[in-house]
Write a protein that holds these residues in place. Structure first.
Motif, PDB file in Angstrom:
ATOM      1  N   MET A  50     -28.437  42.283 -43.954  1.00 54.40           N
ATOM      2  CA  MET A  50     -27.207  41.541 -44.271  1.00 54.40           C
ATOM      3  C   MET A  50     -27.406  40.036 -44.081  1.00 54.40           C
ATOM      4  SD  MET A  50     -24.144  41.672 -45.333  1.00 54.40           S
ATOM      5  CE  MET A  50     -22.616  40.736 -45.320  1.00 54.40           C
ATOM      6  N   ILE A  51     -28.028  39.665 -42.934  1.00 56.40           N
ATOM      7  CA  ILE A  51     -28.275  38.253 -42.668  1.00 56.40           C
ATOM      8  C   ILE A  51     -29.245  37.694 -43.702  1.00 56.40           C
ATOM      9  CG2 ILE A  51     -29.273  36.619 -41.015  1.00 56.40           C
ATOM     10  CD1 ILE A  51     -28.268  38.391 -38.773  1.00 56.40           C
ATOM     11  N   TYR A  52     -30.266  38.492 -44.038  1.00 56.73           N
ATOM     12  CA  TYR A  52     -31.250  38.044 -45.028  1.00 56.73           C
ATOM     13  C   TYR A  52     -30.581  37.819 -46.382  1.00 56.73           C
ATOM     14  CZ  TYR A  52     -35.313  38.030 -48.104  1.00 56.73           C
ATOM     15  OH  TYR A  52     -36.254  37.686 -49.041  1.00 56.73           O
ATOM     16  N   SER A  53     -29.765  38.772 -46.816  1.00 60.14           N
ATOM     17  CA  SER A  53     -29.093  38.655 -48.114  1.00 60.14           C
ATOM     18  C   SER A  53     -28.175  37.437 -48.145  1.00 60.14           C
ATOM     19  CB  SER A  53     -28.277  39.921 -48.411  1.00 60.14           C
ATOM     20  OG  SER A  53     -29.120  41.047 -48.524  1.00 60.14           O
ATOM     21  N   THR A  54     -27.451  37.208 -47.065  1.00 62.94           N
ATOM     22  CA  THR A  54     -26.553  36.054 -47.001  1.00 62.94           C
ATOM     23  C   THR A  54     -27.341  34.749 -47.112  1.00 62.94           C
ATOM     24  OG1 THR A  54     -25.006  37.274 -45.603  1.00 62.94           O
ATOM     25  CG2 THR A  54     -24.804  34.866 -45.628  1.00 62.94           C
ATOM     26  N   PHE A  55     -28.456  34.672 -46.393  1.00 63.15           N
ATOM     27  CA  PHE A  55     -29.296  33.476 -46.426  1.00 63.15           C
ATOM     28  C   PHE A  55     -29.821  33.207 -47.846  1.00 63.15           C
ATOM     29  CE2 PHE A  55     -33.683  31.878 -46.413  1.00 63.15           C
ATOM     30  CZ  PHE A  55     -33.482  30.620 -45.869  1.00 63.15           C
ATOM     31  N   VAL A  56     -30.318  34.243 -48.488  1.00 62.46           N
ATOM     32  CA  VAL A  56     -30.889  34.069 -49.823  1.00 62.46           C
ATOM     33  C   VAL A  56     -29.801  33.709 -50.836  1.00 62.46           C
ATOM     34  CG1 VAL A  56     -32.112  35.212 -51.711  1.00 62.46           C
ATOM     35  CG2 VAL A  56     -32.823  35.605 -49.347  1.00 62.46           C
ATOM     36  N   LEU A  57     -28.655  34.351 -50.741  1.00 64.23           N
ATOM     37  CA  LEU A  57     -27.567  34.047 -51.673  1.00 64.23           C
ATOM     38  C   LEU A  57     -27.051  32.620 -51.484  1.00 64.23           C
ATOM     39  CD1 LEU A  57     -25.597  37.416 -51.640  1.00 64.23           C
ATOM     40  CD2 LEU A  57     -27.083  36.519 -53.446  1.00 64.23           C
ATOM     41  N   LEU A  58     -27.020  32.144 -50.243  1.00 60.26           N
ATOM     42  CA  LEU A  58     -26.647  30.744 -50.001  1.00 60.26           C
ATOM     43  C   LEU A  58     -27.666  29.800 -50.626  1.00 60.26           C
ATOM     44  CD1 LEU A  58     -25.389  30.771 -46.289  1.00 60.26           C
ATOM     45  CD2 LEU A  58     -24.046  30.213 -48.334  1.00 60.26           C
ATOM     46  N   ALA A  59     -28.933  30.173 -50.544  1.00 59.26           N
ATOM     47  CA  ALA A  59     -29.983  29.359 -51.161  1.00 59.26           C
ATOM     48  C   ALA A  59     -29.819  29.326 -52.678  1.00 59.26           C
ATOM     49  CB  ALA A  59     -31.360  29.904 -50.775  1.00 59.26           C
ATOM     50  N   VAL A  60     -29.492  30.475 -53.266  1.00 59.36           N
ATOM     51  CA  VAL A  60     -29.275  30.549 -54.713  1.00 59.36           C
ATOM     52  C   VAL A  60     -28.058  29.714 -55.111  1.00 59.36           C
ATOM     53  CG1 VAL A  60     -28.681  32.084 -56.634  1.00 59.36           C
ATOM     54  CG2 VAL A  60     -30.391  32.796 -54.941  1.00 59.36           C
ATOM     55  N   ALA A  61     -26.985  29.812 -54.319  1.00 54.17           N
ATOM     56  CA  ALA A  61     -25.771  29.036 -54.608  1.00 54.17           C
ATOM     57  C   ALA A  61     -26.043  27.536 -54.514  1.00 54.17           C
ATOM     58  CB  ALA A  61     -24.661  29.432 -53.638  1.00 54.17           C
ATOM     59  N   THR A  62     -26.821  27.128 -53.534  1.00 58.66           N
ATOM     60  CA  THR A  62     -27.180  25.713 -53.395  1.00 58.66           C
ATOM     61  C   THR A  62     -28.014  25.251 -54.582  1.00 58.66           C
ATOM     62  OG1 THR A  62     -27.174  25.921 -50.980  1.00 58.66           O
ATOM     63  CG2 THR A  62     -28.329  24.030 -51.924  1.00 58.66           C
ATOM     64  N   LEU A  63     -28.958  26.068 -54.990  1.00 60.92           N
ATOM     65  CA  LEU A  63     -29.782  25.752 -56.151  1.00 60.92           C
ATOM     66  C   LEU A  63     -28.921  25.596 -57.399  1.00 60.92           C
ATOM     67  CD1 LEU A  63     -32.595  25.482 -57.501  1.00 60.92           C
ATOM     68  CD2 LEU A  63     -32.588  27.977 -57.756  1.00 60.92           C
ATOM     69  N   LEU A  64     -27.957  26.475 -57.562  1.00 62.14           N
ATOM     70  CA  LEU A  64     -27.050  26.399 -58.709  1.00 62.14           C
ATOM     71  C   LEU A  64     -26.225  25.106 -58.662  1.00 62.14           C
ATOM     72  CD1 LEU A  64     -25.877  27.787 -61.225  1.00 62.14           C
ATOM     73  CD2 LEU A  64     -24.225  28.920 -59.712  1.00 62.14           C
TER      74      LEU A  64
END
Length: 357
Positions: free
Chosen positions: A1-15
């Protein structure tokens, strides 16, 4: 869960850093996103690998968004790679060439000997220095004594300038087009073959907290348009405080019908000289299509956070016509918008200081 949240935040920042600069917003923190496009491409590759460990549909969506953002950023910087199309083919060296040295010296820098040494090695026909305060002016006087025309504009606010040339000058002046803090250098000279040409030295403010870019962008459009008013070659150099691929730099190029030597050759990052990772091509050279380019290169470390930039040009319009592409005309709609922006800028400033050019 923590990993998925971290990666999705990274994707959102990239977007976010990919989409926000497209909005043409003048907000300073959005405009800073124009700088690190190469670094964003590298981050997108790392994020793409991280997305592969997301579960199910999240993985597919995240991968697609990351691929799209990375591809868009790569598309932006691709023309500035060796694979891109060149606008300028280099001319051979000749006795009639003009050598130019442009350098943001960094006001706090006290290593004057490195710049003295570089000037001695390059022996430029035109010397343009930025961030020069009174200390820098005093330190450079032995070099400036070698030039017939010198304009000294020392300032304690990081926007001082020094211009020096041994070429015959018909007009040379410093103007304050945006405010009383950021000067712009305008000079009209006669080259070795007798051809009249113009040199413009620019150092506008960067997008920093409290400094949105409305005024700066209008100033840049104004300079681009009026520096090109008559049919003489124009050479423009300076610290633009914006990357070569930024919205502002591209608009400047289109408005003035200029050519960029970085296209098809590589980004040639000039700042930050103290960092191997966060370097950006913000010290620019633009020439008009009737100017032939012999060389454009980055100089050695002089103790500044900017590398000096060196250029050699020939004012041979026949030679230039064989080597340079013709710049694209502005679309009519954009031309009208630019003219309206320039007219409004001149009206609100209550001056038209370049009207005589």
């Amino acid at each position: 869960m923590i990993y998925s949240t971290f990666v999705l935040l990274a994707v959102a920042t990239l977007l976010a850093v990919t989409v926000l600069p497209i909005t043409d917003s003048k907000v300073w923190w959005i405009r800073t996103m124009d700088f690190p496009r190469l670094q964003i491409v590298a981050c997108a590759l790392v994020i793409l690998v991280l997305c592969l460990w997301l579960p199910g549909v999240l993985r597919i969506v995240a991968v697609l968004i990351t691929l799209a953002c990375g591809a868009f950023q790569a598309w932006y910087v691709y023309p500035y790679s060796p694979l891109g199309k060149k606008e300028i083919r280099l001319a051979p060296e000749a006795p009639d060439q003009v050598t130019i040295l442009s350098s943001n010296v960094l006001m706090e820098n006290e290593d004057y000997t490195k710049l003295h040494r570089l000037i001695g090695e390059v022996d430029p026909d035109i010397l343009f220095l930025m961030e020069t305060d009174q200390r820098w002016l005093d330190a450079m006087e032995p070099e400036l004594d070698k030039y017939g025309t010198v304009i000294r504009e020392p300032r304690e606010n990081y926007y001082g300038m020094i211009f020096a040339t041994r070429l015959p000058v018909t007009d040379a002046r410093v103007l304050y087009l945006a405010d009383n803090e950021t000067p712009t250098l305008f000079a009209e000279m006669r080259g070795p073959g007798g051809r009249i040409f113009r040199f413009v030295g620019l150092h506008p403010k960067p997008p920093v907290p409290g400094e949105d870019t409305h005024e700066r962008d209008a100033q840049i459009a104004y300079v681009a348009r009026f520096a090109r008013k008559s049919d003489v070659p124009v050479v423009i150099m300076g610290d633009f405080n914006d990357a070569a691929w930024s919205h502002l730099a591209q608009r400047f190029k289109r408005v003035g019908q200029y050519l960029d030597p970085r296209l098809g050759r590589g980004p040639l990052p000039s700042f930050d000289a103290n960092s191997w990772i966060m370097r950006f091509p913000i010290d620019q050279l633009y020439i008009t299509a009737d100017t032939a380019l012999v060389d454009f290169s980055r100089g050695p470390d002089i103790g500044s956070d900017h590398f000096p930039m060196l250029a050699k040009v020939r004012l041979d319009s026949d030679l230039a016509a064989r080597l340079n592409v013709e710049p694209e005309e502005l679309p009519e709609e954009e031309k009208r918008a630019v003219e309206a922006q320039i007219a409004e800028y001149a009206r609100t400033r209550k001056i038209d200081p370049l009207d005589g050019w």
